[in-house]
Design a protein around this motif. Sequence first.
Motif, PDB file in Angstrom:
ATOM      1  N   ILE A  69       0.863  -1.185   0.000  1.00 40.72           N
ATOM      2  CA  ILE A  69       0.000   0.000   0.000  1.00 40.72           C
ATOM      3  C   ILE A  69       0.898   1.233   0.000  1.00 40.72           C
ATOM      4  O   ILE A  69       1.703   1.428   0.920  1.00 40.72           O
ATOM      5  N   LEU A 127       2.474   3.295  -3.512  1.00 40.33           N
ATOM      6  CA  LEU A 127       3.406   2.896  -4.573  1.00 40.33           C
ATOM      7  C   LEU A 127       4.284   4.079  -4.972  1.00 40.33           C
ATOM      8  O   LEU A 127       4.319   4.490  -6.133  1.00 40.33           O
ATOM      9  N   PHE A 157      -1.380  -1.014  -4.340  1.00 39.50           N
ATOM     10  CA  PHE A 157      -2.432   0.011  -4.387  1.00 39.50           C
ATOM     11  C   PHE A 157      -1.844   1.353  -3.985  1.00 39.50           C
ATOM     12  O   PHE A 157      -1.080   1.446  -3.012  1.00 39.50           O
ATOM     13  N   ASP A 158      -2.183   2.376  -4.770  1.00 42.95           N
ATOM     14  CA  ASP A 158      -1.839   3.750  -4.382  1.00 42.95           C
ATOM     15  C   ASP A 158      -3.100   4.584  -4.454  1.00 42.95           C
ATOM     16  O   ASP A 158      -3.968   4.361  -5.300  1.00 42.95           O
ATOM     17  N   THR A 167       5.887   9.672   4.924  1.00 46.27           N
ATOM     18  CA  THR A 167       5.925  10.320   6.244  1.00 46.27           C
ATOM     19  C   THR A 167       6.770  11.586   6.053  1.00 46.27           C
ATOM     20  O   THR A 167       7.888  11.671   6.561  1.00 46.27           O
ATOM     21  N   GLU A 227      -0.646  11.066   6.756  1.00 45.29           N
ATOM     22  CA  GLU A 227      -0.828  10.072   5.683  1.00 45.29           C
ATOM     23  C   GLU A 227      -0.726   8.651   6.263  1.00 45.29           C
ATOM     24  O   GLU A 227      -1.501   7.764   5.900  1.00 45.29           O
ATOM     25  N   ALA A 286      -3.776   5.969   6.390  1.00 43.30           N
ATOM     26  CA  ALA A 286      -3.657   4.702   5.657  1.00 43.30           C
ATOM     27  C   ALA A 286      -3.785   3.520   6.616  1.00 43.30           C
ATOM     28  O   ALA A 286      -4.497   2.543   6.330  1.00 43.30           O
ATOM     29  N   LYS A 343       6.845  -0.416   6.193  1.00 37.27           N
ATOM     30  CA  LYS A 343       8.054   0.025   5.488  1.00 37.27           C
ATOM     31  C   LYS A 343       8.270   1.529   5.651  1.00 37.27           C
ATOM     32  O   LYS A 343       9.392   2.012   5.477  1.00 37.27           O
ATOM     33  N   SER A 344       7.207   2.272   5.929  1.00 37.19           N
ATOM     34  CA  SER A 344       7.365   3.717   6.126  1.00 37.19           C
ATOM     35  C   SER A 344       8.320   3.937   7.293  1.00 37.19           C
ATOM     36  O   SER A 344       8.298   3.173   8.266  1.00 37.19           O
ATOM     37  N   GLN A 353      17.578   5.914  -3.505  1.00 35.04           N
ATOM     38  CA  GLN A 353      17.057   6.289  -4.819  1.00 35.04           C
ATOM     39  C   GLN A 353      18.234   6.363  -5.793  1.00 35.04           C
ATOM     40  O   GLN A 353      19.313   6.822  -5.449  1.00 35.04           O
ATOM     41  N   LYS A 380      17.043   2.318  11.920  1.00 32.62           N
ATOM     42  CA  LYS A 380      16.814   3.101  10.697  1.00 32.62           C
ATOM     43  C   LYS A 380      17.270   4.551  10.879  1.00 32.62           C
ATOM     44  O   LYS A 380      18.013   5.101  10.062  1.00 32.62           O
ATOM     45  N   CYS A 421      14.706  12.000   3.013  1.00 36.30           N
ATOM     46  CA  CYS A 421      14.932  11.171   4.212  1.00 36.30           C
ATOM     47  C   CYS A 421      15.891  11.778   5.235  1.00 36.30           C
ATOM     48  O   CYS A 421      15.515  11.934   6.398  1.00 36.30           O
TER      49      CYS A 421
HETATM   50  N1  NAD Z   1      12.564   7.452  -0.758  1.00 37.32           N
HETATM   51  C1  NAD Z   1      13.506   6.748  -0.158  1.00 37.32           C
HETATM   52  O1  NAD Z   1      14.639   6.673  -0.622  1.00 37.32           O
HETATM   53  C2  NAD Z   1      13.192   6.000   1.123  1.00 37.32           C
HETATM   54  C3  NAD Z   1      14.123   5.079   1.621  1.00 37.32           C
HETATM   55  C4  NAD Z   1      13.823   4.411   2.803  1.00 37.32           C
HETATM   56  C5  NAD Z   1      12.652   4.674   3.476  1.00 37.32           C
HETATM   57  N2  NAD Z   1      11.773   5.589   2.983  1.00 37.32           N
HETATM   58  C6  NAD Z   1      10.528   5.827   3.722  1.00 37.32           C
HETATM   59  O2  NAD Z   1       9.474   5.197   3.023  1.00 37.32           O
HETATM   60  C7  NAD Z   1       8.257   5.954   3.164  1.00 37.32           C
HETATM   61  C8  NAD Z   1       7.722   6.325   1.793  1.00 37.32           C
HETATM   62  O3  NAD Z   1       8.650   7.193   1.174  1.00 37.32           O
HETATM   63  P1  NAD Z   1       8.575   7.462  -0.403  1.00 37.32           P
HETATM   64  O4  NAD Z   1       9.798   8.231  -0.770  1.00 37.32           O
HETATM   65  O5  NAD Z   1       8.270   6.208  -1.111  1.00 37.32           O
HETATM   66  O6  NAD Z   1       7.291   8.435  -0.436  1.00 37.32           O
HETATM   67  P2  NAD Z   1       6.411   8.779  -1.707  1.00 37.32           P
HETATM   68  O7  NAD Z   1       5.736  10.055  -1.387  1.00 37.32           O
HETATM   69  O8  NAD Z   1       7.228   8.664  -2.936  1.00 37.32           O
HETATM   70  O9  NAD Z   1       5.327   7.601  -1.737  1.00 37.32           O
HETATM   71  C9  NAD Z   1       4.258   7.480  -0.852  1.00 37.32           C
HETATM   72  C10 NAD Z   1       3.056   6.991  -1.664  1.00 37.32           C
HETATM   73  O10 NAD Z   1       1.992   6.659  -0.784  1.00 37.32           O
HETATM   74  C11 NAD Z   1       0.782   7.000  -1.422  1.00 37.32           C
HETATM   75  N3  NAD Z   1      -0.286   7.064  -0.417  1.00 37.32           N
HETATM   76  C12 NAD Z   1      -0.508   7.997   0.534  1.00 37.32           C
HETATM   77  N4  NAD Z   1      -1.573   7.683   1.290  1.00 37.32           N
HETATM   78  C13 NAD Z   1      -2.045   6.506   0.808  1.00 37.32           C
HETATM   79  C14 NAD Z   1      -3.125   5.670   1.167  1.00 37.32           C
HETATM   80  N5  NAD Z   1      -3.950   5.964   2.165  1.00 37.32           N
HETATM   81  N6  NAD Z   1      -3.320   4.547   0.461  1.00 37.32           N
HETATM   82  C15 NAD Z   1      -2.503   4.231  -0.570  1.00 37.32           C
HETATM   83  N7  NAD Z   1      -1.466   4.992  -0.960  1.00 37.32           N
HETATM   84  C16 NAD Z   1      -1.240   6.118  -0.279  1.00 37.32           C
HETATM   85  C17 NAD Z   1       1.097   8.316  -2.101  1.00 37.32           C
HETATM   86  O11 NAD Z   1       0.165   8.611  -3.131  1.00 37.32           O
HETATM   87  C18 NAD Z   1       2.515   8.040  -2.626  1.00 37.32           C
HETATM   88  O12 NAD Z   1       2.501   7.517  -3.935  1.00 37.32           O
HETATM   89  C19 NAD Z   1       8.641   7.161   4.006  1.00 37.32           C
HETATM   90  O13 NAD Z   1       8.334   6.908   5.343  1.00 37.32           O
HETATM   91  C20 NAD Z   1      10.131   7.288   3.818  1.00 37.32           C
HETATM   92  O14 NAD Z   1      10.767   7.922   4.895  1.00 37.32           O
HETATM   93  C21 NAD Z   1      12.003   6.241   1.816  1.00 37.32           C
END
Ligand code: NAD
Length: 430
Positions: free
Chosen positions: A6, A8, A29-30, A86, A98, A102, A119-120, A153, A205, A261
Amino acid sequence: MKLAVIGLGHTGLVVAAVLAEIGHQVHGFDIESGKRSRISRGHSPFYEPDLDSLIARGLATGRLVISRTLDEAQADAEVVFLAVGTPAANGDAPNLAEFWSAAGQVVPLLLPHAVLAIKSTLPVGTTDELIARFKAQWPDAPPVVNVPEFLRQGTAVADFLRPERVIFGSHSPAALNVMRVVYEPFKLSSETIHECRPVEAELIKHAANCFLAARISYANELANLCGRLGADYEIVRHGLAADSRIGSSFLNAGLGFGGSCFPKDLAALIKTARDAGSPFTLLEATLAANRAQVHRVVALADEMVGGLSGRKVLQLGLTYKAGTDDTRGSRALELAFLLIREGAELTCHDPAYIPTEVGSDQLFTIADDPVSAASRMDLVLIATDWPEFIDLPWSKIVGSMRSARLLDGRNLLDPTEMTAAGFTYRGIGR
Ligand SMILES: NC(=O)c1ccc[n+]([C@@H]2O[C@H](COP(=O)([O-])OP(=O)(O)OC[C@H]3O[C@@H](n4cnc5c(N)ncnc54)[C@H](O)[C@@H]3O)[C@@H](O)[C@H]2O)c1
């Protein structure tokens, strides 16, 4: 196994595509329909190397399915991964709206005995808070595992496919067993998997990101000192990195760390420590040094051109680092806004930038071709470490500029070569 992911985004989509690749049946699902339809057509909504081919393969084999509703995604899932954002909230703890929203939708739909895998990145203590909240509402609340993600990334697919370590933070032995089965196809050695409680998983983390951030601030302040003393930071860095106790990673000097992050996780751990009555002064200094660094680069640019007001500046790079189109928390984008505030007439080039920041493209000109854009410029400034910039035809660029000044904000180029080409060259601490 039947899994659901959940959210994407940059994390969740990689998690979903790789889990499908290693053989699981994954429903993703997103909440954003535009993202769902783009992924369903085989494309990632953001740039991440190797991800499109993985998505296409997952869709073709039927192991990756993009669901239209949350109910559909979770219908028969044995493990539901929660990977929603987050995001940073004004320099303090992350905004968890968020996440809580969710979680509130996901938990009531879980099958009995299904595992909720988070995973968040959550501030320390949040997983236990979630468990307590849901226990109060649902006596049969699911077992929860905090599985922090360490992907980067730009190399996210490779990082998730071949993790250096996997952390399972849970109070539930049954949930830990399930997670071992989910990760079994990765064929990880037993030392790679660390099992602990949620509080320790959350701390691992944050501690990892904060440690790396501290190294970057250390590097930047050391480089600033080198600049003052007339030493070359790159020579100092190589000598430093040759010590196996120190190593070479995260010692590059530049504009400071950014992205979605590091700054947020740093702020979160600082707050956790303050709230716990155990202030983390080293991290507070790390954050302060990082905030100051981009202003130092502006001051350097100002000094090089004798005042930025009215100067024509070409900035190379806007994303927070190379290999991504992400500008969340980008120091390069912050630099662009600061240069404009100082009165510079700014043109920017970036191999991957998509103008998403409100009004950014109205404040500066975007150039597709950095070579022709350099014509009549007073200063070229490298702000992101794209390797493409190393191979630019610098000897051609030097001749077309109004005054051939080059500020290498990522220490990408060789100062001797650039000076020989005719540039007045400055780097960070060199
Ligand atoms: N980006 C990174 O490199 C990275 C690495 C490690 C950990 N994280 C952690 O992972 C988490 C996500 O980060 P990200 O960069 O992927 O964020 P992001 O904003 O790219 O993705 C989050 C997704 O969640 C979706 N979303 C929000 N509410 C929702 C709901 N109720 N149902 C379904 N989908 C929903 C959003 O539309 C968005 O596509 C964060 O807590 C971040 O700290 C990120």
